[in-house]
Design an enzyme around this catalytic site. Structure first.
Site, PDB file in Angstrom:
ATOM      1  N   SER A  61      -6.255   9.727  -0.060  1.00 54.18           N
ATOM      2  CA  SER A  61      -7.117  10.184  -1.509  1.00 54.18           C
ATOM      3  C   SER A  61      -5.936   9.789  -2.929  1.00 54.18           C
ATOM      4  CB  SER A  61      -6.673  11.621  -1.659  1.00 54.18           C
ATOM      5  OG  SER A  61      -4.890  12.003  -1.044  1.00 54.18           O
ATOM      6  N   THR A 116       0.959  -1.236   0.327  1.00 53.48           N
ATOM      7  CA  THR A 116       0.320  -0.310   0.180  1.00 53.48           C
ATOM      8  C   THR A 116       1.057   1.412   0.309  1.00 53.48           C
ATOM      9  OG1 THR A 116       0.132  -0.471   2.401  1.00 53.48           O
ATOM     10  CG2 THR A 116      -1.683  -1.145   1.395  1.00 53.48           C
ATOM     11  N   GLU A 163       6.570   3.917   7.351  1.00 55.22           N
ATOM     12  CA  GLU A 163       5.816   5.075   6.418  1.00 55.22           C
ATOM     13  C   GLU A 163       7.523   7.001   7.290  1.00 55.22           C
ATOM     14  OE1 GLU A 163       1.621   4.220   5.887  1.00 55.22           O
ATOM     15  OE2 GLU A 163       1.654   5.639   7.362  1.00 55.22           O
ATOM     16  N   ASN A 197      -0.228  10.911   6.295  1.00 56.05           N
ATOM     17  CA  ASN A 197      -1.010  10.568   6.819  1.00 56.05           C
ATOM     18  C   ASN A 197      -2.308  11.419   7.193  1.00 56.05           C
ATOM     19  OD1 ASN A 197      -1.188   6.977   7.403  1.00 56.05           O
ATOM     20  ND2 ASN A 197       0.905   8.214   8.417  1.00 56.05           N
ATOM     21  N   THR A 247       2.834  -8.983  12.503  1.00 60.90           N
ATOM     22  CA  THR A 247       2.701  -7.974  11.521  1.00 60.90           C
ATOM     23  C   THR A 247       1.726  -7.905  10.424  1.00 60.90           C
ATOM     24  OG1 THR A 247       3.542  -6.750  10.634  1.00 60.90           O
ATOM     25  CG2 THR A 247       4.433  -8.720   9.988  1.00 60.90           C
ATOM     26  N   LYS A 251       4.210  -7.150   3.611  1.00 62.27           N
ATOM     27  CA  LYS A 251       4.333  -5.720   3.894  1.00 62.27           C
ATOM     28  C   LYS A 251       3.737  -4.622   5.005  1.00 62.27           C
ATOM     29  CE  LYS A 251       0.323  -3.679   3.671  1.00 62.27           C
ATOM     30  NZ  LYS A 251      -0.353  -2.663   4.272  1.00 62.27           N
TER      31      LYS A 251
END
Lengths: 440, 440
Positions: free
Chosen positions: A440, A169, A282, A435, A203, A192
């Site tokens: 979007s 993702t 991230e 985040n 996880t 992932k």
């Protein structure tokens, strides 16, 4: 951790290394398909990928651990049931939508499994489903069913790399690790996960494939042990996903292997993948590795390590290459105070990059040490922060891991037997950008 | 919360309102002084402010609660001793350095108390010290002692506002709240605190002054009760400070007051100050108010509320005015799963801005609802995000609270009696900027 000390100069050399890791063990095939749909809950069209892993023969030798989140996704609810079944023949994964608390969540996921099973000649209960992505939306079931034949048609024996890419993702790059076992067998794992990462007994999505002949009991015992020191010892942002799943499937094609070699290989693949998940978290610009010693027990040691890597003030200081070591003490003290973990300040010793910063409960700081600590932090940076072109939107400038260096923290809190090693990440403008408007 | 619904059009009108709140109760004086010094642990000079609150006569009627952090600052260690003493005559506060785990921490803090006591005609044990700021540095004791006479000379009876300003660190504006009591008495409270805010039995630095005649036992019982529903129910960044202190001093000048009125006034001042601390938290653009109902007990309700406001993914979504409601479910489920709090999905109901988003454990989402949720989030924004001029450095464009609106979250998790109200904040680029290089 780590079992490797890799460095990559560019994206191409990382992709070549991944291709070598991604050779499938005997008895497995892997394939993918893509689809477009417009979610009922939002106005704009979205894209989704399906990933399929199929065994040549359904195997009774499999294991899986799932999230302890109290609102597990529909695929997790189904997966727990599958553990009691006779065999698994395939794993079907979609990204973009996690299918959590969605209307008809279990029904839609089971229908996908049934369709995949029909195409593959399996029983519906032999397909393990997984979903990851936005929480709250419904699976676009008709579009997904329509895409399944393309996924089956794409199945190939040589590599799992397309599947490792299809399940991503917000990840910047695929995560694949392998261990060669004696006698030609192997274990290959993919993962992932970049955000909502503080697994509790599992996880995000991790699939471990082996052609070693291991029975179901060994699969389950070894997997449970391997996740403890790997996926359960990491945190990107302290959020525990509703979809966390780690599954191990053994085809048996390569025959029996030495149990010790299998255990070591499985643990190494799990540790390396867990570290990959943090490194590719991230907005992560620094990986933090905390080694805790002297705690009353292992659980307390891990809690203290997690407290450090989950402290927003520690994380932002590291992001800025700022050795604000006082925040380490505050984070340790918060956790110990809140949990009643006995700390002996007189025996407390902290190191950063190998440099003592607290000894006997007292800071040992000066301007020269400060300069060395800054250099250690800067040396562990995965990429430099770039000013946002529009003043707001921060994006990582690389999509491969340039190196495996970490910010190294040592924590001694007394004379107890509890030790732990915990991996975490900094908190950056890139994380906030990622985040603040994820959907979007 | 809240007991007020204020809005300010500009900095001047906020400052005028603060001046009205800041009138000192009878029997108190307040003053400040500033100093410059060069820390031994860093290369650049720094500025510090001293703040002094003095009673006309030392009072036995006082109470204080301190951080539960296991590495408390030296002033907290001293403050705990003071609780057993006969009386308090003054409070001495410095900002810039928190005096935690610093060499000679307790000795230096006691020497400051002794010097202040000498200048004020008190016994050394009658001065309560507090320090806030960088953790790890030593107090510049000689420069501080040299500045004390100026602080004493500045003592005045009319207002606590200069003290409320002097104790700030990263706060954008002073926080002062008052409650008028029957018969002309009053309670005035000041607070500092913007980061490292998830108090555990206290918050950063809070001083509550009253001229009501209340005895020591009432002070201590009422303060303990008042902090539970106020400072212990907030979180800016989940970090618990090493310096948290809430102190209540009663001069008795205005004579006895109705105990119920005193209790109500004290709780209101504590609630309002706690909300001020969140609203003025580092980088806070939205305050989140979570009302939890139906939990097994109050502790579980508060833990679930805290889990929502401490989730980085919830916080960043709110920062972006993005109603990513799936993250609320993930945060609730993480906490319930990790703590073993029983949740009944079939009885789970969530609202955002009064709009049902989950009912019976299932999402109820559509594009029209999404637009209303976005409008609710945008309406609670304290100030708009401005692009960084240099591409990296984000600063809040206002230094006053424009309004007291919150992002309103309702959480029902079953039929239990546990309720809680928790305040938290979003996670923004301004927070990262503030904390990536705090000490510079």
């Amino acid at each position: 951790m780590p079992s490797t000390d890799l460095a990559f100069a560019d994206r191409d050399s990382h992709r070549r290394w991944l291709a070598g890791q991604a050779a499938l063990p005997g008895g497995f095939r892997a394939g993918t398909a893509a689809l477009e749909f417009t979610p009922a809950e939002a106005a704009r069209p979205a894209r989704m990928r399906l990933a399929l892993i199929a065994l040549d023969r359904p195997t009774p030798a499999f294991a899986a651990v799932f999230t302890r989140n109290a609102f597990p996704g529909a695929p997790v609810l189904i997966g727990r049931r599958r553990l009691g079944g006779g065999a698994l023949g395939a794993v079907l994964v979609n990204n973009k939508i996690s299918n959590v608390c969605a209307p008809e969540g279990v029904e839609r996921s089971e229908r996908l499994c049934a369709e995949a099973a029909r195409l593959l000649g399996l029983a519906p209960g032999e397909v393990l489903p997984s979903s990851t992505g936005v929480i709250g939306w419904q699976l676009p079931i008709e579009a997904m069913v329509a895409a399944l034949p393309a996924a089956v048609a794409s199945l190939r024996r040589d590599t799992i790399l397309p599947v490792a890419e299809a399940i991503l993702t917000t990840d910047l790059y695929p995560k694949v690790r392998r261990a060669a076992l004696p006698g030609g067998a192997s274990i290959v794992g993919i993962a992932k996960g970049a955000g909502m990462i503080e697994p509790n007994l599992a996880t995000m999505l991790v699939y471990l494939l082996t052609d070693a002949a291991v029975d179901r009991e060994a699969c389950r015992a070894e997997l449970a042990a391997a996740v403890e020191g790997s996926f359960n010892a990491i945190s990107v942002d302290s959020d525990t996903s509703t979809s966390d799943t780690v599954a191990l499937l053994a085809s048996g094609e390569a025959g029996p292997v030495d149990p010790g070699a299998f255990r070591d290989g499985l643990r190494r693949v799990c540790r390396d993948l867990a570290e990959d998940v943090v490194r590719n978290g991230e907005g992560v610009r620094h990986v933090l590795r905390v080694r805790v010693r002297g705690a009353p027990d292992a659980a307390a040691a891990r809690a203290l390590g997690k407290a450090i890597v989950n402290s927003p003030l520690v994380k932002t200081a590291v992001a800025g290459n700022d050795p604000n070591v006082g925040r380490l003490v505050a984070a340790l003290g918060k956790e110990a105070g809140a949990r009643g973990i006995p700390l002996d300040p007189a025996r407390t010793r902290l190191t950063l990059g190998g440099e003592p910063i607290v000894d006997g409960g007292v800071f040992r700081l000066d301007a020269a040490l400060e300069a060395r600590l800054v250099a250690h932090l800067a040396g562990a940076e995965l990429y430099p922060q770039r000013p946002a072109a529009d003043g707001i939107t921060f994006r990582p400038p690389v999509d491969f891991p340039r190196h495996e260096r970490c910010v190294e923290l040592g924590v001694e809190v007394g004379g107890g037997p509890g030790v732990a090693e915990v991996l975490g990440a900094d908190l950056t403008h890139e994380y906030v950008t990622e985040n603040a408007d994820y959907r979007s």
